[in-house]
Design a protein around this motif. Structure first.
Motif, short mmCIF file in Angstrom:
data_model
loop_
_atom_site.label_atom_id
_atom_site.label_comp_id
_atom_site.label_asym_id
_atom_site.label_seq_id
_atom_site.Cartn_x
_atom_site.Cartn_y
_atom_site.Cartn_z
N ILE A 1 1.33 -6.91 -72.85
CA ILE A 1 1.53 -6.45 -71.47
C ILE A 1 3.00 -6.56 -71.06
O ILE A 1 3.60 -7.63 -71.10
N LEU A 2 3.59 -5.41 -70.70
CA LEU A 2 4.95 -5.42 -70.15
C LEU A 2 4.92 -5.67 -68.64
O LEU A 2 5.75 -6.38 -68.10
N ALA A 3 3.96 -5.02 -67.97
CA ALA A 3 3.78 -5.19 -66.52
C ALA A 3 2.37 -4.72 -66.19
O ALA A 3 1.79 -3.92 -66.93
N PHE A 4 1.83 -5.21 -65.08
CA PHE A 4 0.47 -4.78 -64.69
C PHE A 4 0.37 -4.73 -63.17
O PHE A 4 1.13 -5.37 -62.45
N LEU B 1 8.63 2.98 -64.09
CA LEU B 1 9.40 2.47 -62.95
C LEU B 1 8.48 1.79 -61.94
O LEU B 1 8.73 0.65 -61.51
N LEU B 2 7.38 2.47 -61.57
CA LEU B 2 6.47 1.93 -60.55
C LEU B 2 5.81 0.63 -61.00
O LEU B 2 5.68 -0.31 -60.21
N LEU B 3 5.40 0.59 -62.26
CA LEU B 3 4.74 -0.62 -62.73
C LEU B 3 5.69 -1.81 -62.81
O LEU B 3 5.31 -2.95 -62.50
N TYR B 4 6.93 -1.57 -63.20
CA TYR B 4 7.90 -2.66 -63.21
C TYR B 4 8.25 -3.11 -61.79
O TYR B 4 8.38 -4.31 -61.53
N VAL B 5 8.41 -2.15 -60.87
CA VAL B 5 8.86 -2.48 -59.51
C VAL B 5 7.71 -3.04 -58.67
O VAL B 5 7.87 -4.05 -57.97
N LYS B 6 6.54 -2.39 -58.73
CA LYS B 6 5.43 -2.78 -57.85
C LYS B 6 4.42 -3.68 -58.54
O LYS B 6 3.57 -4.27 -57.91
N GLY B 7 4.51 -3.77 -59.86
CA GLY B 7 3.56 -4.59 -60.60
C GLY B 7 4.05 -6.02 -60.80
O GLY B 7 5.02 -6.46 -60.20
N GLU B 8 3.33 -6.71 -61.66
CA GLU B 8 3.66 -8.10 -61.98
C GLU B 8 3.88 -8.24 -63.48
O GLU B 8 3.45 -7.38 -64.25
N ARG B 9 4.55 -9.32 -63.87
CA ARG B 9 4.72 -9.61 -65.29
C ARG B 9 3.82 -10.79 -65.67
O ARG B 9 3.47 -11.60 -64.81
N VAL B 10 3.52 -10.90 -66.92
CA VAL B 10 2.72 -12.03 -67.40
C VAL B 10 3.62 -13.25 -67.53
O VAL B 10 4.73 -13.16 -68.05
N GLY B 11 3.12 -14.40 -67.07
CA GLY B 11 3.86 -15.65 -67.25
C GLY B 11 4.96 -15.87 -66.23
O GLY B 11 5.16 -15.12 -65.33
N ALA C 1 4.03 -1.14 -74.57
CA ALA C 1 5.13 -0.49 -75.29
C ALA C 1 4.66 0.37 -76.46
O ALA C 1 5.43 1.18 -76.98
N ASP C 2 3.39 0.21 -76.87
CA ASP C 2 2.87 0.95 -78.04
C ASP C 2 1.48 1.48 -77.68
O ASP C 2 0.47 0.80 -77.86
N LYS C 3 1.44 2.71 -77.18
CA LYS C 3 0.15 3.25 -76.69
C LYS C 3 -0.83 3.52 -77.84
O LYS C 3 -2.04 3.37 -77.66
N TYR D 1 7.35 8.71 -75.77
CA TYR D 1 6.40 8.85 -76.89
C TYR D 1 5.67 7.56 -77.23
O TYR D 1 4.58 7.61 -77.81
N ASN D 2 6.23 6.41 -76.89
CA ASN D 2 5.62 5.15 -77.30
C ASN D 2 4.90 4.40 -76.17
O ASN D 2 3.85 3.80 -76.39
N TYR D 3 5.49 4.42 -74.98
CA TYR D 3 4.92 3.64 -73.87
C TYR D 3 3.62 4.29 -73.38
O TYR D 3 3.44 5.50 -73.46
N GLY D 4 2.71 3.45 -72.87
CA GLY D 4 1.45 3.95 -72.33
C GLY D 4 0.96 3.07 -71.20
O GLY D 4 1.49 1.97 -70.97
N VAL D 5 -0.05 3.57 -70.49
CA VAL D 5 -0.67 2.80 -69.41
C VAL D 5 -2.16 2.67 -69.69
O VAL D 5 -2.88 3.67 -69.78
#
Length: 288
Positions: free
Chosen positions: A240-243, A278-288, A255-257, A220-224
């Motif tokens: 940004i959690l992941a991109f 899952l895909l964005l955390y695994v295949k994406g990048e994090r800030v910093g 985390a807050d769409k 309900y909260n997370y969004g892309v």
């Protein structure tokens, strides 16, 4: 009174090319916890550590506040386990599996076992080697449920089942936790199954826990955010959690769409499925 059926604290296991690193999470009583992560993330290693099938380098695992070694006979009665793959001799029949299990478990209930065989349409007298993968999985689930466990530990237990049978099995799992004393830890790569039944999602990546959250918070909260380069540059990096960059589009997990929709009015902000997360955390990048 322990509110958690299962609790891991700082569980660590080191191999030459992989480390399960300080893993901590819990399975509250009456809940279903989905354990997700890519292949090789540490899901099966975590389950093996929980069941004392491997020796931990550090950390504790407790069932209802007790370590497995403290009362192994009773705790093993209270824990139902289903692995991805059958662990019975292939020359046995379900009828013989039932007889062997009756000797292995004091709490074994033949009537319950036979009712599951009937429900799952498993023949009593056919050898296991003639079964499909899905039939073998159903047999494993029937055995796990027939010694009246208080918790089920499931490692990819719905893999190999067709969508209709998966739905039936998920209903069995939901029935199991209805009394609020039973609990399930369910490792699965079929995230739509977890979206249907899980109360909590624990995400492991490269041997570390990324998060352990209520499923509803994720759904309900997370969004892309889906946007171009200019909009991506304008997004507050703290949001940004992941991109991930895909051709001419950026996919950004937040985390807050609803906040993102208010803040970035020119961007498309989609709901996030567990697969998206899952895909964005695994295949994406994090800030910093």
């Amino acid at each position: 009174m322990h509110t958690h059926a299962l609790e891991l604290r700082g569980v660590t296991k080191t191999y030459p090319n992989f480390t399960l690193d300080n893993v901590s999470f819990c399975v509250p009583k009456g809940s279903i916890v989905g354990l997700i992560g890519e292949n090789g993330a540490g899901k099966s290693t975590t389950i093996n550590a929980i069941l004392d099938l491997i020796q931990k380098n550090a950390g504790t695992v407790t069932f209802w506040g007790k370590e497995l070694s403290a009362d192994p006979k009773q705790l093993k009665e209270d824990i139902g386990v289903v692995f991805d793959g059958i662990h019975f001799y292939e020359t046995l029949t379900p009828a013989k599996v039932g007889k062997i299990s009756a000797h292995a478990y004091q709490q074994w209930d033949s009537a319950v076992f036979n009712s599951y065989l009937s429900k799952f349409q498993l023949p009593l007298d056919k050898k296991i080697k003639t079964f499909s993968k899905g039939m073998k999985m159903k047999l494993g689930i029937a055995v796990a449920l027939s010694h009246h466990p208080k918790i089920l530990i499931l490692d990819e237990a719905t893999s190999g089942l067709d969508p209709v049978m998966r739905d039936d099995i998920l209903d069995v799992f939901l029935d199991f936790v209805q009394d609020e004393h039973h609990s399930i830890l369910m490792s699965s790569h079929i995230t739509t199954d977890l979206e249907k039944v899980a109360d909590y999602i624990t995400f492991i990546h490269q041997g570390k826990i990324v998060f352990s959250k209520q499923k509803d918070e994720l759904i309900y909260n997370y969004g892309v955010i889906r946007c171009g380069a200019a909009m991506f540059d304008a997004i507050n990096k703290n949001d940004i959690l992941a991109f991930r960059k895909r051709d001419f589009q950026w996919d950004v997990l937040v985390a807050d769409k609803e906040k993102a929709r208010r803040t970035y009015k020119n961007a498309i902000v989609d709901d996030a499925s567990i697969d998206d997360i899952l895909l964005l955390y695994v295949k994406g990048e994090r800030v910093g």
